[in-house]
Each structure stands twice: as structure tokens, then as C-alpha cells.
Design a protein around this motif. Structure first.
Motif, PDB file in Angstrom:
ATOM      1  N   ALA A   1      27.931  16.857  35.430  1.00 58.65           N
ATOM      2  CA  ALA A   1      27.681  18.296  35.318  1.00 58.65           C
ATOM      3  C   ALA A   1      28.224  18.956  36.582  1.00 58.65           C
ATOM      4  O   ALA A   1      27.782  18.627  37.687  1.00 58.65           O
ATOM      5  N   ALA A   2      29.172  19.844  36.423  1.00 60.82           N
ATOM      6  CA  ALA A   2      29.805  20.471  37.580  1.00 60.82           C
ATOM      7  C   ALA A   2      29.658  21.982  37.496  1.00 60.82           C
ATOM      8  O   ALA A   2      29.740  22.566  36.409  1.00 60.82           O
ATOM      9  N   SER A   3      29.446  22.586  38.640  1.00 64.88           N
ATOM     10  CA  SER A   3      29.314  24.054  38.669  1.00 64.88           C
ATOM     11  C   SER A   3      30.040  24.607  39.890  1.00 64.88           C
ATOM     12  O   SER A   3      29.411  24.993  40.882  1.00 64.88           O
ATOM     13  N   PRO A   4      31.358  24.619  39.850  1.00 62.89           N
ATOM     14  CA  PRO A   4      32.112  25.159  40.972  1.00 62.89           C
ATOM     15  C   PRO A   4      32.140  26.683  40.966  1.00 62.89           C
ATOM     16  O   PRO A   4      32.178  27.311  39.905  1.00 62.89           O
ATOM     17  N   LEU A   5      32.103  27.244  42.160  1.00 65.43           N
ATOM     18  CA  LEU A   5      32.248  28.692  42.312  1.00 65.43           C
ATOM     19  C   LEU A   5      33.214  28.923  43.463  1.00 65.43           C
ATOM     20  O   LEU A   5      32.910  28.589  44.613  1.00 65.43           O
ATOM     21  N   VAL A   6      34.367  29.452  43.132  1.00 61.14           N
ATOM     22  CA  VAL A   6      35.407  29.646  44.133  1.00 61.14           C
ATOM     23  C   VAL A   6      35.844  31.108  44.093  1.00 61.14           C
ATOM     24  O   VAL A   6      36.203  31.633  43.030  1.00 61.14           O
ATOM     25  N   ALA A   7      35.793  31.759  45.234  1.00 66.29           N
ATOM     26  CA  ALA A   7      36.210  33.160  45.330  1.00 66.29           C
ATOM     27  C   ALA A   7      37.401  33.260  46.269  1.00 66.29           C
ATOM     28  O   ALA A   7      37.353  32.792  47.406  1.00 66.29           O
ATOM     29  N   GLU A   8      38.457  33.894  45.779  1.00 59.27           N
ATOM     30  CA  GLU A   8      39.683  34.017  46.566  1.00 59.27           C
ATOM     31  C   GLU A   8      40.002  35.511  46.728  1.00 59.27           C
ATOM     32  O   GLU A   8      40.197  36.218  45.737  1.00 59.27           O
ATOM     33  N   GLN A   9      40.029  35.978  47.946  1.00 60.56           N
ATOM     34  CA  GLN A   9      40.306  37.390  48.227  1.00 60.56           C
ATOM     35  C   GLN A   9      41.700  37.494  48.826  1.00 60.56           C
ATOM     36  O   GLN A   9      41.998  36.911  49.868  1.00 60.56           O
ATOM     37  N   LEU A  10      42.558  38.276  48.167  1.00 58.97           N
ATOM     38  CA  LEU A  10      43.901  38.494  48.696  1.00 58.97           C
ATOM     39  C   LEU A  10      43.882  39.716  49.613  1.00 58.97           C
ATOM     40  O   LEU A  10      43.179  40.695  49.352  1.00 58.97           O
ATOM     41  N   LEU A  11      44.659  39.648  50.668  1.00 58.40           N
ATOM     42  CA  LEU A  11      44.761  40.763  51.609  1.00 58.40           C
ATOM     43  C   LEU A  11      46.195  41.272  51.579  1.00 58.40           C
ATOM     44  O   LEU A  11      47.135  40.545  51.891  1.00 58.40           O
ATOM     45  N   LEU A  12      46.329  42.562  51.173  1.00 59.88           N
ATOM     46  CA  LEU A  12      47.682  43.129  51.109  1.00 59.88           C
ATOM     47  C   LEU A  12      48.248  43.276  52.514  1.00 59.88           C
ATOM     48  O   LEU A  12      49.430  43.116  52.744  1.00 59.88           O
ATOM     49  N   ASN A  13      47.375  43.673  53.430  1.00 56.89           N
ATOM     50  CA  ASN A  13      47.699  43.627  54.858  1.00 56.89           C
ATOM     51  C   ASN A  13      46.375  43.345  55.567  1.00 56.89           C
ATOM     52  O   ASN A  13      45.323  43.320  54.920  1.00 56.89           O
ATOM     53  N   PRO A  14      46.397  43.152  56.856  1.00 54.56           N
ATOM     54  CA  PRO A  14      45.157  42.719  57.510  1.00 54.56           C
ATOM     55  C   PRO A  14      43.966  43.625  57.279  1.00 54.56           C
ATOM     56  O   PRO A  14      42.816  43.202  57.427  1.00 54.56           O
ATOM     57  N   THR A  15      44.184  44.864  56.899  1.00 58.60           N
ATOM     58  CA  THR A  15      43.034  45.769  56.734  1.00 58.60           C
ATOM     59  C   THR A  15      42.832  46.234  55.299  1.00 58.60           C
ATOM     60  O   THR A  15      41.886  46.955  55.014  1.00 58.60           O
ATOM     61  N   THR A  16      43.724  45.847  54.398  1.00 57.10           N
ATOM     62  CA  THR A  16      43.615  46.328  53.011  1.00 57.10           C
ATOM     63  C   THR A  16      43.410  45.159  52.068  1.00 57.10           C
ATOM     64  O   THR A  16      44.246  44.259  51.993  1.00 57.10           O
ATOM     65  N   ALA A  17      42.279  45.204  51.394  1.00 55.49           N
ATOM     66  CA  ALA A  17      41.981  44.132  50.460  1.00 55.49           C
ATOM     67  C   ALA A  17      42.745  44.318  49.158  1.00 55.49           C
ATOM     68  O   ALA A  17      42.902  45.438  48.676  1.00 55.49           O
ATOM     69  N   GLY A  18      43.219  43.256  48.620  1.00 56.82           N
ATOM     70  CA  GLY A  18      43.895  43.264  47.328  1.00 56.82           C
ATOM     71  C   GLY A  18      42.939  42.734  46.270  1.00 56.82           C
ATOM     72  O   GLY A  18      41.718  42.751  46.450  1.00 56.82           O
ATOM     73  N   PRO A  19      43.488  42.280  45.178  1.00 56.53           N
ATOM     74  CA  PRO A  19      42.632  41.734  44.122  1.00 56.53           C
ATOM     75  C   PRO A  19      41.958  40.437  44.560  1.00 56.53           C
ATOM     76  O   PRO A  19      42.437  39.748  45.462  1.00 56.53           O
ATOM     77  N   ASN A  20      40.845  40.173  43.920  1.00 61.04           N
ATOM     78  CA  ASN A  20      40.226  38.876  44.171  1.00 61.04           C
ATOM     79  C   ASN A  20      40.163  38.066  42.875  1.00 61.04           C
ATOM     80  O   ASN A  20      40.186  38.610  41.778  1.00 61.04           O
ATOM     81  N   ILE A  21      40.127  36.764  43.071  1.00 60.24           N
ATOM     82  CA  ILE A  21      40.127  35.842  41.935  1.00 60.24           C
ATOM     83  C   ILE A  21      38.880  34.978  42.060  1.00 60.24           C
ATOM     84  O   ILE A  21      38.680  34.340  43.097  1.00 60.24           O
ATOM     85  N   ILE A  22      38.065  35.014  41.031  1.00 63.95           N
ATOM     86  CA  ILE A  22      36.831  34.234  41.089  1.00 63.95           C
ATOM     87  C   ILE A  22      36.842  33.197  39.976  1.00 63.95           C
ATOM     88  O   ILE A  22      37.103  33.513  38.810  1.00 63.95           O
ATOM     89  N   THR A  23      36.607  31.981  40.377  1.00 61.56           N
ATOM     90  CA  THR A  23      36.479  30.897  39.406  1.00 61.56           C
ATOM     91  C   THR A  23      35.032  30.458  39.406  1.00 61.56           C
ATOM     92  O   THR A  23      34.533  29.949  40.413  1.00 61.56           O
ATOM     93  N   SER A  24      34.365  30.693  38.323  1.00 63.52           N
ATOM     94  CA  SER A  24      32.961  30.293  38.211  1.00 63.52           C
ATOM     95  C   SER A  24      32.792  29.523  36.914  1.00 63.52           C
ATOM     96  O   SER A  24      32.963  30.078  35.827  1.00 63.52           O
ATOM     97  N   LEU A  25      32.491  28.269  37.044  1.00 64.28           N
ATOM     98  CA  LEU A  25      32.387  27.423  35.858  1.00 64.28           C
ATOM     99  C   LEU A  25      31.073  26.674  35.863  1.00 64.28           C
ATOM    100  O   LEU A  25      30.457  26.459  36.917  1.00 64.28           O
ATOM    101  N   ASN A  26      30.692  26.283  34.709  1.00 62.77           N
ATOM    102  CA  ASN A  26      29.512  25.450  34.563  1.00 62.77           C
ATOM    103  C   ASN A  26      29.759  24.612  33.318  1.00 62.77           C
ATOM    104  O   ASN A  26      29.668  25.104  32.199  1.00 62.77           O
ATOM    105  N   TYR A  27      30.115  23.377  33.509  1.00 58.62           N
ATOM    106  CA  TYR A  27      30.545  22.598  32.358  1.00 58.62           C
ATOM    107  C   TYR A  27      30.113  21.145  32.515  1.00 58.62           C
ATOM    108  O   TYR A  27      29.721  20.700  33.594  1.00 58.62           O
ATOM    109  N   THR A  28      30.230  20.430  31.423  1.00 62.20           N
ATOM    110  CA  THR A  28      29.793  19.032  31.396  1.00 62.20           C
ATOM    111  C   THR A  28      30.929  18.147  30.904  1.00 62.20           C
ATOM    112  O   THR A  28      31.620  18.484  29.954  1.00 62.20           O
ATOM    113  N   GLN A  29      31.096  17.066  31.600  1.00 63.43           N
ATOM    114  CA  GLN A  29      32.024  16.043  31.141  1.00 63.43           C
ATOM    115  C   GLN A  29      31.229  14.769  30.903  1.00 63.43           C
ATOM    116  O   GLN A  29      30.193  14.557  31.518  1.00 63.43           O
TER     117      GLN A  29
END
Lengths: 705, 318
Positions: free
Chosen positions: A407-435
Motif C-alpha cells: 500500500a503506497a501513498s506518495p505525495l509529491v509537490a513540484e513548484q516551478l519558478l518562472l524567475n526567482p520571485t515569480t511562481a509558475g504552475p505547480n504539479i502535485i502527484t497524490s496517489l493512494n494505491y495498492t499493489q
């Protein structure tokens, strides 16, 4: 740690009191030539030849005594034991290398022997005549002095009280093969390399407080620490080689108790592990990407900090049972359970000029935070019996099930920065699954002894299972996909031993699969093995091995055609049971052919992956006792490996030579001067820049007692 | 009826028939006068050297420990009653395990060693099934530093290689696990039993287990154990051998193929479809931006470096 171990080993040997050892024979003063493995074996099913008494430590045994000699010895009695309280040997030496011609990195990846003073080998046995704290201590070690394979082992025991063992290894684990990283960028683009030391420790103590009860406790630890270079992948568009610091360790604690009675035995064990992984990657310098520019923008990595903070722990339990409820049946069962868990903490900061090709977004930095957990209960149960309905017939039945859930539940948040002071889009991977993976196996075998020398076996194995695993990127079937396994296998074996001179073993299994997990899995296959040994006369013995594995999958989009053959012939020769020369030589011919369809990218056209590995391998060792030199001994031998290349198929033609010679000269009683020469030569026609060769000289004294 | 059902029924019938034959076993019993035991001291009279050496042998416990029910009869605990042999001095009048069938030899050993942990795997062990008896590896009279069986890596490896010479040849390849091998490599630290349990295992190839039921590979490669939040299926489904040749290889990292992309693409070759592929296997083809003509994409692990499993990335890139 090294110093402590060196002292531990060295002190007892030099601190020994003079002891009477008049009856001990002077042992050969060099390592056994282990290319002669079979020579030390007992003949087929004969009791093993008694080894020399402790006065002749194992490491000093003659190297290539032919089986004939071993057979002769088998009939003799062991030597009477008039032993000193300590016996052993110590081999101190100095190693030097000629210039390593060719690729130094490849040399380190394959051989990695260094120069300098070494404690090359030590082994000793201490017997306590009064048996106060121990009956005997056996210890050995090798390779101390910054060698790649340092090891130490101590075993102490006292009858009816305890048995203790300690094992420690410090292994160099270096790998930087240029062609592995990028075959078209030799020497300088070693994106995947590491220089690690592996420390492996095992300590085990068993106590014997009562007749039938044996409690035990054990501790194991393995750790890796070192540095390396690994690729840092930026959004699947670019890869930058970055330095890494590698550090992980696993501690394993366990304790249990064995109950051993006449009718049954039970072992109960409980254990646990702790794990941590603290790898880091970093970069402080400007690195251009490959490709360097996209749409006129220069891609680069300027800064990177990446931390892994992985913590894991597990508990596990083991219960084993054996019993003989009646004289005609033995039963056994075991239940094994483990539940490892992992907690994830990951962070990463990177800056440079990056691009997300999917959205054509250029950005200057990214921050990634990862967390999550994985929990993997794993249960294994196994049981079976051996039934002997007649004197000549045995029925073996076994059943096993192995169930692994994750049973795995990873949560990964990735924030892109267009420049050092301007935030760009963020990518969130949130899963909860069973193998899960469920594996089951049932097998029944019948073994019948037709006569004293002929035994036949037939059997049947049925394997089935199912799994649910994480799907690939392009999967249209959801996050996880199912798989199934179902295989019927026929088994057979035959042993023919008309006399003690000749023995023949045949072993065969063949199966057909209705369901398999992977395209390369065993599908419709057979595997056969034949082994024959013939003692021609007292001087000469021959052994032949033959192995074939054939696996076919005729599915129209797979077309797997795999065949592997290995033929080995070994000769042991001790002319007239001579004490002045022995010879062992072995030749092995291996051919591997594999063809399978795959989809070639980027156009997804069907192509065939063909692989050929046709190799010749030989090892030999000959020992000569030099006349008129008071027992001086010369050993020559070594090994070679030559594999061929093929047009139109993958192969990695390689030549690897390792000849050697050793001379052991007696200096004074129990002291020998050893000189060794070894040559390591490695070459590959496809990757000439990876070839190397060097001569290694070692000289030193071996002191025996 | 499915193959599964047929297989099970066949097994059940076979076992039933064989079990039914059990009473016939009684016919094998012979009624003979019980042979006489004479004690180890009688053996000593002629086999003085063996007797003396045996005093320091671990099996000497049989001579003194009541739990084995053979006090003062250690020799005869394996060789059988020696009364007739002591009278006739004829070797044919006493049991010599060297000349017995392997199963009979094992039966003697199991008289004492039956109910021990090592026996758990014996019934499923390929050694036992292939008539490799205990004394093929264990030297019963031996009293040297190695005791009853080889314990130093050098001697262990020599012992295993005496039969498995084809496997021994694999270790002469350039990329290998560093076995102790005095001829070609000065004393590597590993031995065959680090990875294999010669007494049997629940895993194929008699692989050692650690942490109760996990593959022995993780004893040294703990960083590959996981559990990962993103697993790579072959690691759990087929084990390390799916991609590696653990004894030795001509290919770097002991891989099964010289080019990494073929290790991967031979499995990752199913077109993504809404239903399972006809061949029923796992592994879909990578996205087409992986242009294999570029060297960059010929080693998949350049990007997918956490190929054994990842804690943070589904594509196994970090």
C-alpha cells in the motif's frame, strides 16, 4: 574498526607461547590454487577425505590434489591429534602494480587491487585445553590494508554452553564504465558511477542452556557510504551529471528459540529492521544541457540541492516445524511474515534555465517536496512431507503460497519558478494505491531406487498466481494493471552410479505456461542438466557438465526464441599420485542465443532484439614441488574468458586474461617467502578505450604454526 | 476441466494410490536377530587414529550426550552395530556409508539431524532430489579447522565448484560478484553460501532469505529493498535475475544485455490499449519521444536511474 580488527587478529598469533609441535608436518607456504575446486572434494558419495589436522591450516592445504588422491585418503584415518593450543598462519606482504595501461576506471571497476603493505591472509585456531571459556576459536581474515575485499571472521564455541560467530566485510564497490553511461561519449561523461564502501556485519550467538532448547540472538548490519555521479533528469527533457553522496544502512535484530525433540522440532523467531537512506545530490556550477538549446534558449543547470531522508522499519516473524510422526513420513511447515514500512521525506531545489516541452514553458527554477509512505505486508507459508511407503520409494509433496501486498501513498509537490520571485504552475502527484503479488506453487515428486546405483525421479509442479502492479506512462487501463501466472511443469531426474568410479546425473524440467507476467518470462521451456564424473585411474579424473535452457514464446508480437547451452569439461591429473606435481584444468563453452520482437522508437516499428553470447572460459592450476629446494613450490595457472562478437546482433565481445604464478621458498622452519605475479588484461573491440592491462606483484612472508 | 483442475486431480489420485500401497511396506520388514553393539572402545582397538581424532570432533557429543541415545556408541551410531565386524574383522560386515545409496546415507544422518531447522528445506531441496547426500559436502570424520564442512569462503567455493563447474566459469567473467578465488583474484570476500542455502529455501535456486521471507540479495543491497512508493514490478515478480546475471557477465553491471535499452525494451514492448494485450504480459512501450537513434536514449537508466524503485517519481527518475 580496521585497526581494531587487525590487532584482534595479529596479537594472538604473535603472543603465542612456544608450543610443542614436533609432529606437525611443514605445510605448503602458499594459498591453495582454488582453480582446482573439485580436487578438494570427496569422491561421489564417499565420505570426504579427512583434511589435515589443525596443525595444517586449511588455507595451506595442497592445492591440486586430484580426486584419486582424495579417494585414497578417504580410506585412511585422520592424523592423531597432538595439537598445540594455537595453530594458524599469517601472510604479510607488499603489493605493487606496474602502470595500468588503458582505462584506469575500467581497471577499478573490474579488478581494483591497490598497492602497499597488506595483511593478505590470516587464520588461526585456538584450543583451550582446560575448556574454561571456550573449546575452540577459529578465526580468519584476508585483504586487510585497503584491499577491495577485507574480511574477518571469528567463531567461538563451547560445547553445551554457546556458539558465537562474528563476520565482518568491508568491500569496495566501484563502478565507472564509460560505455555504460553513454557509448558515444567516452571518458568524461560518466553519468552513472559510484565509489562505495560496503560494510557488512553479522553477529550471532546461540546458547545451549538445556538439552532440547536453544535460544539465539543475532544482529546484522549493512551500510553503504561513498560518492558518485548520477544523472539529474529535468522533466524528461534534459539530463545533467551531478555529484552525489551516497549513504544508507540497514540494521537487523532478531532473536529466537529452537526446540529440538526426537519427534519434532519448532523454531520461533522474531526480528526487526531499521533502515535509513540519506543520499544527496548537489551541483554548484554551470552545466549546459544536452540538447544545449531549444528554440534559441540555452538550457542549463546552475544549482542543485537534493536530499533524501528515507526511514524504514519492519518487523518479521518466523515459525518452522519439522516432525516425524511415524517412521515412514517426515513433515515440515513454515510460516514467514514480514511487514516493512517506509516513510519518505524528500526535497529538492534546482535553478538554471529549464523547459517543459509539453507546455513550451521556460522557467528558471523548481522546488520539489516529496512525502509519503509505503507499507508492504508479506506472508509466506510453506508445507510438505516426505513419505516412504516402500523402502525404495519416496514421495515428496510440497505446497507454498507467498503473498506480498503493497500500500503506497506518495505525495509529491513540484513548484516551478518562472524567475526567482515569480511562481509558475505547480504539479502535485497524490496517489493512494495498492499493489499485490500472489504466488502459489504445488509440487509432487516420486523417487525410486531401482538398484544400488540407479535412481529415477519424476514429478509435477504447478505454479499459479496473480499480481496488480503500477501501470506504465501510456497505460489506458488505469493506474494499476493486473497480471496472471499459470504454469504446468514436468520434472524428471536420473542418477546412475554403477561403481564408485563413475557417476552420471540427469535433471530435467519442462513446462508450458498459460499465463506469464513478462514477455521474457519462462513460457514454453525446458531445462536439462547432465553431470558425469569418471575416475579413469588413480591419477586421472574427468568431469563433464552440460546445461541447456530453451524458452519459446510463439505469440505473434513476441516471437521469443531463447537458448542457452553450457558445456564444461574438467580434468584432474596427479601422475602416479605424485607429490611433486598436480594439475587441474577446466574448459567451459557457453552459447547463448536470444531473439525477441520489440517496438523500436520513435516510429513503433517492429524490430528484433537479437543477443548472442558465445564464450570460451578456461581455468587451470598446476602445482610443482621444486626438487632440491627443501619443499619450495611453484604454482602456475589462471583463467581466460573470450567471447565473440556478431554482426547484426547485440554482443559484447570481450577478452579477459588472468594468468598467475606463485613461488613459495622456505626460509626457516615454518617461514616461507612467497612471491606472486598476476596479470590482468581486458579488452573489448567495440569499446577500445575501456581496455586495460597491468602486472601485479606481491611479495611477503607466510608464517605458520 | 481446466488444466488447474486436471493437475490437482491427478496429484490427488496419485497420492491416494500411493497411500493405499502403504500397508505393503510391512512385507519389507525382516525378522532377524538384533545385531550387537560393542561400543566405541572396541572400535578404538583397530581404528586408533580415527578414535583419537574423533575426540575433538563435534560428533563426539554422541559419545557422551544422553540425548542421542548412543552413549559410548558414537561410531556405531552411523556405522551400525559392529559386533559381527569386530569378530570377523571383515569390512563387509559393517555398514560403510560411503557405499550406500544417497537416500540411505541421508537416513543415517537424519537419525539425529531430522528435527532441526536445516531440515525444513530439505524436502524441497534440489540437492536431495538429485541424490546429493549429506556426506557429499560434510566430512564426518574431519577434525581440522574447517570442522565438518568448509567454512572459509575459499573452501566453500571450491566445494561448490567441484560439481557446479559451469557456474564457476561464470565467475571468470569480468563483471561478477567477487567470490573468494585465490587463483585469479586475491581473496574476494564472498562465498556461494552468502547467496545460496545448500539445505534448501522457499525461494528458487536455493536462494538465501533475509528478514524471514525476503530474497537474500537484500542482505547486502539493502537500498534496493524498499518498499518504495513507486515499485518497479519485475523486482517483486521475477526478482533480480530478470535483468541481472548474478554470477557473472560480460556486460557492465552484470546485466543480461550489453545495451541497457534492450534489457528494458524486450519487456516494454506492448502497445497501450484499453484492454489487456493478447499475449497477457505486462510492460507498455515508452512514449515516442524516446528516439533510440540518439545515444542519450540508449541507456534508459540515464534518466530512469531509480530503476529498482523510487520514493518520489512514478517514472523512476529520482
Amino acid at each position: 574498526m580496521r585497526l581494531l580488527l587487525a590487532i584482534l587478529f595479529t596479537v594472538p598469533v604473535f603472543a603465542q607461547a612456544p608450543a610443542a609441535s614436533a609432529e606437525q608436518s611443514p605445510p605448503p607456504a602458499q594459498q591453495p590454487a582454488q582453480a582446482a575446486p573439485a580436487a578438494q572434494q570427496p569422491t561421489q558419495d564417499a565420505p570426504a577425505a579427512p583434511q589435515p589436522a589443525p596443525a595444517t591450516p586449511a588455507a595451506q592445504q595442497p592445492s591440486t590434489s586430484a580426486p584419486a588422491a582424495a579417494e585414497t585418503k578417504a580410506a585412511e584415518s585422520p592424523e592423531p591429534t597432538t595439537e598445540p593450543w594455537i595453530t594458524g598462519s599469517l601472510y604479510l606482504g607488499y603489493r605493487t602494480l606496474t602502470d595500468i595501461r588503458g582505462s584506469f576506471q575500467e581497471y577499478r571497476s573490474v579488478v581494483d587491487l591497490g598497492e602497499g603493505p597488506k595483511l593478505l591472509d590470516i587464520n588461526f585456531t585456538i584450543l583451550d585445553p582446560k575448556k574454561r571459556f571456550f573449546d575452540r576459536i577459529d578465526a580468519w581474515g584476508s585483504g586487510w590494508g585497503d584491499d577491495p575485499y577485507e574480511s574477518a571472521h571469528v567463531n567461538a564455541r563451547k560445547a553445551k554452553l554457546y556458539e558465537f560467530s562474528f563476520d565482518y566485510r568491508n568491500l569496495a564497490y566501484f563502478n565507472a564504465v564509460p560505455s555504460f553511461a553513454n557509448p558515444f561519449a567516452p571518458g568524461g561523461f560518466d553519468e552513472q558511477s559510484f565509489d562505495i564502501r560496503k560494510h557488512i556485519l553479522s553477529v550471532d550467538l546461540s546458547l545451549f542452556p538445556a538439552k532440547h532448547i536453544t535460544p539465539y540472538i543475532a544482529f546484522d548490519r549493512n551500510s553503504n557510504s561513498g560518492t558518485g555521479i548520477e544523472p539529474w533528469a529535468q522533466d524528461a527533457n534534459n539530463v545533467y551529471p551531478v555529484p552525489t553522496i551516497l549513504s544508507d544502512s540497514t540494521n537487523n535484530y532478531r532473536a529466537g528459540v529452537r526446540f529440538e525433540y526426537d519427534r519434532f522440532h519448532v523454531t520461533l523467531e522474531q526480528g526487526g529492521t531499521t533502515f535509513k537512506d540519506e543520499d544527496q545530490a548537489y551541483n554548484n556550477t554551470y552545466q549546459p544541457g544536452i540538447p544545449t538549446t531549444i528554440f534559441g534558449q540555452t538550457l542549463s543547470l546552475n544549482y542543485l540541492r537534493q536530499w533524501y531522508g528515507i526511514r524504514g522499519h519492519s518487523i518479521y516473524s518466523k515459525a518452522m516445524l519439522t516432525a516425524r510422526p511415524a517412521s515412514w513420513i517426515d513433515i515440515y511447515a513454515q510460516f514467514l511474515y514480514s511487514q516493512p514500512k517506509t516513510d519518505v521525506n524528500f526535497s529538492e531545489i534546482a535553478s538554471g534555465n529549464f523547459v517543459n516541452l509539453a507546455s513550451l514553458l521556460f522557467y528558471s527554477g523548481q522546488v520539489t517536496i516529496g512525502t509519503g509512505a509505503a507499507n508492504q505486508p508479506h506472508t509466506t507459508a510453506n508445507g510438505g512431507f516426505e513419505m516412504r511407503p516402500f523402502r525404495r520409494l519416496r514421495i515428496l509433496e510440497s505446497l507454498m503460497t507467498d503473498r506480498l501486498h503493497d500500500a503506497a501513498s506518495p505525495l509529491v509537490a513540484e513548484q516551478l519558478l518562472l524567475n526567482p520571485t515569480t511562481a509558475g504552475p505547480n504539479i502535485i502527484t497524490s496517489l493512494n494505491y495498492t499493489q499485490f503479488v500472489n504466488y502459489n506453487q504445488q509440487e509432487v515428486d516420486a523417487i525410486y531406487d531401482f538398484s544400488h546405483g540407479i535412481t529415477a525421479r519424476v514429478g509435477y509442479r504447478f505454479v499459479w498466481g496473480d499480481a496488480q502492479v503500477l501501470a506504465g506512462d501510456l497505460s489506458q487501463r488505469g493506474l494499476v494493471v493486473p497480471g496472471q501466472l499459470q504454469r504446468n511443469i514436468g520434472l524428471a531426474g536420473f542418477t546412475y552410479r554403477p561403481s564408485e568410479k563413475l557417476s552420471v546425473h540427469l535433471d530435467f524440467e519442462g513446462g508450458g505456461s498459460d499465463r506469464i507476467y513478462f514477455r521474457t518470462s519462462l513460457n514454453n521451456y525446458y531445462q536439462g542438466r547432465a553431470r558425469a564424473r569418471y575416475q579413469v585411474n588413480k591419477s586421472l579424473a574427468l568431469q563433464a557438465n552440460f546445461l541447456v535452457l530453451n524458452n519459446q514464446n510463439p505469440a505473434s508480437d513476441i516471437r521469443l526464441d531463447f537458448q542457452n547451452r553450457a558445456n564444461a569439461l574438467t580434468v584432474y591429473w596427479t601422475p602416479n599420485n605424485s607429490k611433486w606435481v598436480t594439475l587441474m584444468a577446466e574448459y567451459d563453452r557457453t552459447t547463448l542465443r536470444s531473439d525477441i520482437l520489440y517496438l523500436s522508437l520513435p516510429f513503433l516499428n517492429t524490430a528484433t532484439s537479437s543477443y548472442r553470447d558465445n564464450a570460451h572460459t578456461g581455468t587451470a592450476a598446476a602445482d610443482f614441488v621444486l626438487p632440491h629446494l627443501n619443499g619450495a613450490k611453484l604454482t602456475v595457472g589462471g583463467s581466460f574468458f573470450i567471447s565473440a562478437g556478431f554482426q547484426g546482433a547485440q554482443s559484447r565481445p570481450t577478452r579477459y586474461y588472468q594468468p598467475m604464478a606463485r613461488l613459495a621458498l622456505p626460509v626457516v622452519k615454518n617461514v616461507y617467502w612467497n612471491t606472486e605475479w598476476q596479470y590482468y588484461g581486458y579488452g573489448e573491440p567495440f569499446y577500445l578505450y575501456e581496455g586495460f592491462h597491468t602486472h601485479v606483484f606481491t611479495t611477503g612472508v607466510r608464517i605458520t604454526k | 476441466m481446466s488444466r488447474l483442475g486436471r493437475g490437482r486431480n491427478a496429484c490427488a489420485i496419485a497420492l491416494g494410490l500411493l497411500a493405499g500401497l502403504y500397508p505393503a511396506r510391512a512385507q519389507d520388514k525382516k525378522t532377524e536377530k538384533p545385531p550387537e553393539y560393542v561400543g566405541s572402545e572396541t572400535c578404538q582397538a583397530c581404528h586408533e587414529d580415527t578414535f583419537k581424532a574423533f575426540q575433538k570432533n563435534p560428533h563426539h557429543l554422541v559419545e557422551t550426550e544422553k540425548k542421542y541415545n548412543r552413549t559410548t556408541q558414537a561410531c556405531e551410531s552411523c556405522h551400525g552395530p559392529g559386533g559381527k565386524h569386530a569378530e570377523s574383522m571383515n569390512a563387509a560386515d559393517i555398514r560403510n556409508p560411503a557405499k550406500l545409496r544417497p537416500a540411505e546415507v541421508d537416513r543415517i544422518c537424519l537419525t539425529c539431524h531430522l528435527n532441526q531447522p536445516t531440515h525444513v528445506g530439505r524436502i524441497n531441496n534440489s540437492h536431495a532430489k538429485n541424490q546429493v547426500s549429506c556426506i557429499r559436502c560434510h566430512a564426518i570424520h574431519q577434525n581440522g579447522p574447517e570442522g565438518l564442512v568448509a567454512r572459509r569462503p575459499l573452501e566453500i567455493n571450491a566445494q561448490c565448484a567441484s560439481c557446479h563447474s559451469d557456474v564457476w566459469a561464470s565467475f571468470q567473467r569480468p563483471y561478477q560478484h567477487k567470490l573468494a578465488n585465490a587463483t585469479v583474484m586475491p581473496l574476494g570476500a564472498m562465498s556461494c553460501v552468502d547467496c545460496h542455502n545448500p539445505h534448501g529455501s522457499v525461494l528458487p535456486f536455493n536462494l538465501q532469505t533475509v528478514n524471514a521471507n525476503e530474497p537474500g540479495c537484500f542482505k547486502c543491497h539493502g537500498d534496493k529493498r524498499g518498499p518504495f512508493t513507486f515499485e518497479h514490478a519485475p523486482v517483486r515478480l521475477e526478482g533480480c535475475g530478470a535483468c541481472h546475471e548474478p554470477h557473472g557477465s560480460a556486460n557492465p553491471r552484470m546485466l543480461t544485455r550489453p545495451k541497457v535499452m534492450f534489457v528494458c525494451l524486450e519487456c516494454h514492448a506492448n502497445l497501450p490499449t484499453p484492454t489487456a494485450p493478447a499475449n497477457g504480459t505486462l510492460g507498455t512501450v515508452p512514449p515516442s519521444f524516446h528516439d533510440l537513434r540518439s545515444p542519450r536514449f540508449q541507456n534508459c537508466t540515464l534518466c530512469h536511474q531509480k530503476i529498482h524503485g523510487s520514493y518520489v517519481n512514478k517514472e523512476l527518475m529520482k
